[in-house]
Design an enzyme around this catalytic site. Sequence first.
Site, PDB file in Angstrom:
ATOM      1  N   SER A 125     -10.005   1.978   2.571  1.00  0.00           N
ATOM      2  CA  SER A 125      -9.083   2.720   1.741  1.00  0.00           C
ATOM      3  C   SER A 125      -8.066   1.863   1.004  1.00  0.00           C
ATOM      4  O   SER A 125      -7.481   2.327   0.034  1.00  0.00           O
ATOM      5  CB  SER A 125      -8.347   3.738   2.611  1.00  0.00           C
ATOM      6  OG  SER A 125      -7.484   3.085   3.525  1.00  0.00           O
ATOM      7  N   SER A 166     -10.465  -0.252   6.753  1.00  0.00           N
ATOM      8  CA  SER A 166      -9.790  -0.211   5.444  1.00  0.00           C
ATOM      9  C   SER A 166      -9.103  -1.484   4.983  1.00  0.00           C
ATOM     10  O   SER A 166      -8.644  -1.548   3.850  1.00  0.00           O
ATOM     11  CB  SER A 166      -8.766   0.914   5.434  1.00  0.00           C
ATOM     12  OG  SER A 166      -9.427   2.124   5.188  1.00  0.00           O
ATOM     13  N   LYS A 214       0.854  -1.197   0.000  1.00  0.00           N
ATOM     14  CA  LYS A 214       0.000   0.000   0.000  1.00  0.00           C
ATOM     15  C   LYS A 214       0.885   1.239   0.000  1.00  0.00           C
ATOM     16  O   LYS A 214       1.896   1.282   0.700  1.00  0.00           O
ATOM     17  CB  LYS A 214      -0.905  -0.021   1.246  1.00  0.00           C
ATOM     18  CG  LYS A 214      -1.947   1.090   1.288  1.00  0.00           C
ATOM     19  CD  LYS A 214      -2.859   0.961   2.516  1.00  0.00           C
ATOM     20  CE  LYS A 214      -3.983   1.996   2.500  1.00  0.00           C
ATOM     21  NZ  LYS A 214      -4.883   1.875   3.668  1.00  0.00           N
TER      22      LYS A 214
HETATM   23  N1  GLN Z   1     -13.526   4.444   5.737  1.00  0.00           N
HETATM   24  C1  GLN Z   1     -13.009   4.911   6.987  1.00  0.00           C
HETATM   25  C2  GLN Z   1     -12.603   6.368   6.869  1.00  0.00           C
HETATM   26  O1  GLN Z   1     -12.712   6.893   5.805  1.00  0.00           O
HETATM   27  C3  GLN Z   1     -11.854   4.062   7.428  1.00  0.00           C
HETATM   28  C4  GLN Z   1     -10.643   4.290   6.644  1.00  0.00           C
HETATM   29  C5  GLN Z   1      -9.488   3.467   7.132  1.00  0.00           C
HETATM   30  O2  GLN Z   1      -9.670   2.467   7.799  1.00  0.00           O
HETATM   31  N2  GLN Z   1      -8.296   3.936   6.798  1.00  0.00           N
HETATM   32  O3  GLN Z   1     -12.195   6.960   7.833  1.00  0.00           O
END
Ligand code: GLN
Length: 492
Positions: A158, A182, A78
């Site tokens: 994400s 995410s 990532k």
């Molecule tokens: N979708 C959640 C957010 O936008 C979690 C994102 C994540 O886990 N990095 O905060």
Amino acid sequence: MTDLTSLTLADAREGLTQKSFTALELTDAHLAAMEKARVLNAYVLETPEQAREQARAADATIAKGEAGPLAGIPLGIKDLFATTGVRATACSKILGNFIPQYESTVTSQLWRDGAVMLGKLNCDEFAMGSSNETSAFGPVVNPWRREGSDASLVPGGSSGGSASAVAANLCLGATGTDTGGSIRQPAAFTGIVGIKPTYGRCSRWGIVAFASSLDQAGPFARTVRDTAILMRSMAGHDPKDTTSVDRPVPDYEAAIGKSVKGMRIGIPKEYRLDGMSGEIDRLWAQGAEWLKAAGAELVEVSLPHTKYALPAYYVVAPAEASSNLARYDGVRYGARVNGKNIVEMYENTRAEGFGAEVRRRVMIGTYVLSAGYYDAYYLRAQKVRTLIKKDFEDVFAKGVHAILTPATPSAAFGIGEKGKADPIEMYLNDIFTVTVNMAGLPGIAVPAGTDGQGLPLGLQLIGRPFDEETLFSLGEVIEQAAGHFTANKWWA
Ligand code: GLN
């Protein structure tokens, strides 16, 4: 020869040991697959030269009988992880062409064990999002499509690039990070396995910070066993991260196939949402049946503060983000947009460098931390967080080994379909996952079925602190019963 990219990580490891193929062949097969799959936009940077160099080095260690546990295994990383000499952007314009001079602890442990880096994977900007649509590099395409449709779907976020790449056989495994879901949500959207370890299990050092008290790295792979293999290399104490925990790293793979007989599995009644689709409900009941058939005992449990988790998360996470992102000022990293004076330079850089979702979070975060609002929002959210944590502690104190829930409230949706008019529509994707981050617990998402349109759906298992092993054992029971889910290859 079989297609080397469709092997599981465990099978590839075996093939390398048996010398059925070389690490270089395995890497080349993946690099070729990546080239044909650029339409998925999973990788934001391919690193074929480094990959081949690492593969050759792995072949040399295998020949000498000195191979590490991941020798020659090609992985995607990532773009939130710092990688020495290789661009890291968090998929934000503000980092520009930032090339770190250091390696994140988690990735350095993967290279220590012999893994090969194929490239950097797309993600939401600074990991803020649930669909990978906030990336400065554009959206990632899910390898899955609805039956009879060629509309592009999101892979979740994400860590959307990680999920899409693993599901499309563009690597044998990938790293992700999970602040509110995410890893687990994109794993569920693409029919693969993803685990968010206990907070403190993996070092956060060298990972671009989003919300430091919630962020945790973890692996994606196509089988539960493969995630267990990766976890062993990724986990461990790191003096450079004061929140990393000094506990021995177990042999997670040994938990695969262990009996789950007599384990108590909690089914939280608060996760049965109004208006939840019948498909999700049936999947959940089916998962419970599978665990029961394997000898586990199901018990209804209550996590009464669940309904406050999402609003509290969307106070705590933006608050920490606004503080963490203060460092992107045009002076120290990446892009700069000049102005008449230094204040204008900061403003121009941040206005130009951050995307809309990141700007929204910085504004929310600054607001909830500001004098006069701090007590009403931030402090109150922290109190709610304590209550959420206590809900879980109470359930585990009653002898419950793990909790079973759906991973997401729906299957993957179309690109551009959600959150345009109302960001909360997007935030609701994390309804089943954020509680786990708020409580610091481990959670695994395992594919368990498909919806009416043929798209994969996942179940989540939530564990006691540092008991990832139980999640691997239970996750594998579901995997054995549900089978594997592979997208039709339309892109090459
Ligand atoms: N979708 C959640 C957010 O936008 C979690 C994102 C994540 O886990 N990095 O905060």
